[in-house]
Design a protein around this motif. Sequence first.
Motif, PDB file in Angstrom:
ATOM      1  N   ASN A 444     127.300 -57.833  10.778  1.00  0.00           N
ATOM      2  CA  ASN A 444     128.285 -57.465   9.766  1.00  0.00           C
ATOM      3  C   ASN A 444     127.742 -56.473   8.742  1.00  0.00           C
ATOM      4  O   ASN A 444     127.620 -56.794   7.560  1.00  0.00           O
ATOM      5  N   GLN A 446     129.064 -53.999   7.300  1.00  0.00           N
ATOM      6  CA  GLN A 446     129.973 -53.676   6.193  1.00  0.00           C
ATOM      7  C   GLN A 446     129.837 -54.694   5.052  1.00  0.00           C
ATOM      8  O   GLN A 446     129.737 -54.332   3.883  1.00  0.00           O
ATOM      9  N   ALA A 447     129.792 -55.985   5.429  1.00  0.00           N
ATOM     10  CA  ALA A 447     129.657 -57.035   4.415  1.00  0.00           C
ATOM     11  C   ALA A 447     128.322 -56.884   3.692  1.00  0.00           C
ATOM     12  O   ALA A 447     128.233 -57.044   2.464  1.00  0.00           O
ATOM     13  N   ALA A 449     126.625 -54.102   3.298  1.00  0.00           N
ATOM     14  CA  ALA A 449     126.726 -52.926   2.420  1.00  0.00           C
ATOM     15  C   ALA A 449     127.491 -53.282   1.143  1.00  0.00           C
ATOM     16  O   ALA A 449     127.097 -52.906   0.031  1.00  0.00           O
ATOM     17  N   ASP A 450     128.591 -54.025   1.312  1.00  0.00           N
ATOM     18  CA  ASP A 450     129.383 -54.452   0.150  1.00  0.00           C
ATOM     19  C   ASP A 450     128.516 -55.251  -0.818  1.00  0.00           C
ATOM     20  O   ASP A 450     128.549 -55.056  -2.025  1.00  0.00           O
ATOM     21  N   TYR A 451     127.741 -56.151  -0.240  1.00  0.00           N
ATOM     22  CA  TYR A 451     126.891 -57.001  -1.083  1.00  0.00           C
ATOM     23  C   TYR A 451     125.890 -56.145  -1.845  1.00  0.00           C
ATOM     24  O   TYR A 451     125.716 -56.299  -3.061  1.00  0.00           O
ATOM     25  N   ALA A 453     126.168 -53.179  -2.633  1.00  0.00           N
ATOM     26  CA  ALA A 453     126.881 -52.357  -3.619  1.00  0.00           C
ATOM     27  C   ALA A 453     127.341 -53.199  -4.811  1.00  0.00           C
ATOM     28  O   ALA A 453     128.039 -52.693  -5.689  1.00  0.00           O
ATOM     29  N   LYS A 455     128.982 -56.345  -4.562  1.00  0.00           N
ATOM     30  CA  LYS A 455     130.082 -57.277  -4.333  1.00  0.00           C
ATOM     31  C   LYS A 455     129.519 -58.617  -3.847  1.00  0.00           C
ATOM     32  O   LYS A 455     129.299 -58.837  -2.652  1.00  0.00           O
ATOM     33  N   GLU A 456     129.294 -59.521  -4.843  1.00  0.00           N
ATOM     34  CA  GLU A 456     128.610 -60.787  -4.545  1.00  0.00           C
ATOM     35  C   GLU A 456     129.350 -61.668  -3.533  1.00  0.00           C
ATOM     36  O   GLU A 456     128.734 -62.392  -2.769  1.00  0.00           O
ATOM     37  N   THR A 457     130.709 -61.566  -3.540  1.00  0.00           N
ATOM     38  CA  THR A 457     131.489 -62.445  -2.652  1.00  0.00           C
ATOM     39  C   THR A 457     131.232 -62.144  -1.176  1.00  0.00           C
ATOM     40  O   THR A 457     131.523 -62.979  -0.317  1.00  0.00           O
ATOM     41  N   ALA A 458     130.684 -60.990  -0.883  1.00  0.00           N
ATOM     42  CA  ALA A 458     130.393 -60.648   0.512  1.00  0.00           C
ATOM     43  C   ALA A 458     129.401 -61.640   1.121  1.00  0.00           C
ATOM     44  O   ALA A 458     129.423 -61.897   2.324  1.00  0.00           O
TER      45      ALA A 458
END
Length: 494
Positions: A444, A446-447, A449-451, A453, A455-458
Amino acid sequence: MDDYELVIGLEAHAQLRTRSKMYCACPADYQDAAPNTRVCPVCLGLPGSLPVINREAIKSIVKIGLALHCSIAERSKFDRKNYPYPDLMKGYQISQYDLPVCADGRLDVEVDGAARRVGIERVHMEEDVAKLSHLSDPASGEGYSLIDVNRSGVPLVEMVTRPDIRSAEEARQCLMAYQTILRYLGVSTANMDEGSFRCDANVSIRPKGSEAFGTKVEVKNMNSFRSVFRAIEHEAERQAETLRSGGRVVQETRGWLEDKGVTVSLRSKEEANDYRYFPEPDLPPLSIAPAWVAEIAELLPELPEERKRRFIAEHGLPAYDASLLTASPGLADYYEAAVAAARAQGGTERTAKAAANWTITELGRLANEAHIEIHESPVTPERLAELLGLLESGELGTAQAKRAVEAMFQTDKSARDVMTDLGLQQITDSGELAGAAAQAVADNPQAVADYLAGKETAAKFLVGQVMKATRGKANPSVAAELVAERLNAMKAQE
Ligand code: ADP
Ligand code: ZN
Ligand code: MG
């Protein structure tokens, strides 16, 4: 109904579970007997036969009176209630008029979180009547009636409340509370659909703020707690409608039609029976020795209200849970046995609450679907205790425990056997879970990368992937730790 207040008084009849009938030696248990096989000259109402008082029935009604905080009469008597109807073998019913065995009691209930106290006017002894079946001949279409006398003379206790009840829900709660008391006492099966528990509701309305009572209507023929509730709601609305349109409520008896959801007039006050009560000449007055009453009081079991209070104090339960668990003696016994077994198996303080939750929620649902009582389920208190132990030790996660209890319910196996058979053990070993965590991160990007960046919920999503990969068996906090470890390592490398 907004401008009016409801006033309700209940009359409930309960058959007693005595061995013999009220005034003769015939067996009182008639449910499975062939028609007219449990009869003798007394309950057939043959001239010259003489009734005798059933001592066990008097003991039962004294128990009921004590449980309802009534005073028990030292001197009581029986009276003839006369009315002509084919279900009445003698042409009269031996009942009690002015000197009931019990009077002036109370029943405490809780309605929408508020405590309500309902006065009990009286509890008296009487006898059941024969059972009529109205049929029609298929060939000629002609109507005829059959009569089964087996039920005639079965001990019947009538309880009459004061007009203290103020809503349909309060009436329903009162009836349920009374039913629970009868079952705790073991004096009646108090089953509405078997007919061993019946209820009539007296209903009137008055303008809000008014002291004077309105004219009452007696509503009959309700076959369930739900229909008692619906019938009262409907009758109150009908009366309000009558008053609003300038009419008057007339005193009458009305019958509830379940299918149509309405009440219809059965008879008016003018047509009401004049029962011409007079003292029963064939029975002596009844002396009830206070010493005997005291002896009976000693033998009373712990009653629902006390048991509920004790559950709250002893097991730390919320009042609502305690009410549910004490609603029947069988269920309350089940719960206490499960707590005791869990303690014996080394359960902690939290076990009593967990036992309550699992009993009410999961077992409640399963038993409901199977149309049985919780205490009749294959999940014995000991087995529930073992399940709680596996939850507490972390061998089972919550989701697995739910699957386990379902399987236990269906297969009649122990918690541990079911856990092993279905491979439900929770994975807490971080070595075993590390691979799944690595896989989730690798699959995953994308998840991840989100984290990274911000985004803790990732991270939660990734933990979810671990749970999914292990079919829910991963210990969620170990999985979360492992995912966090990986993500933090990647963050450090950035
Ligand atoms: P009856 O003379 O018809 O037997 P009772 O006064 O003995 O009437 O009461 C019978 C039942 O009706 C009791 O349960 C009582 O609480 C109830 N009751 C009496 N008056 C009212 C009223 N105005 N509204 C509702 N219920 C009432
Ligand atoms: Zn008999
Ligand atoms: Mg009366």
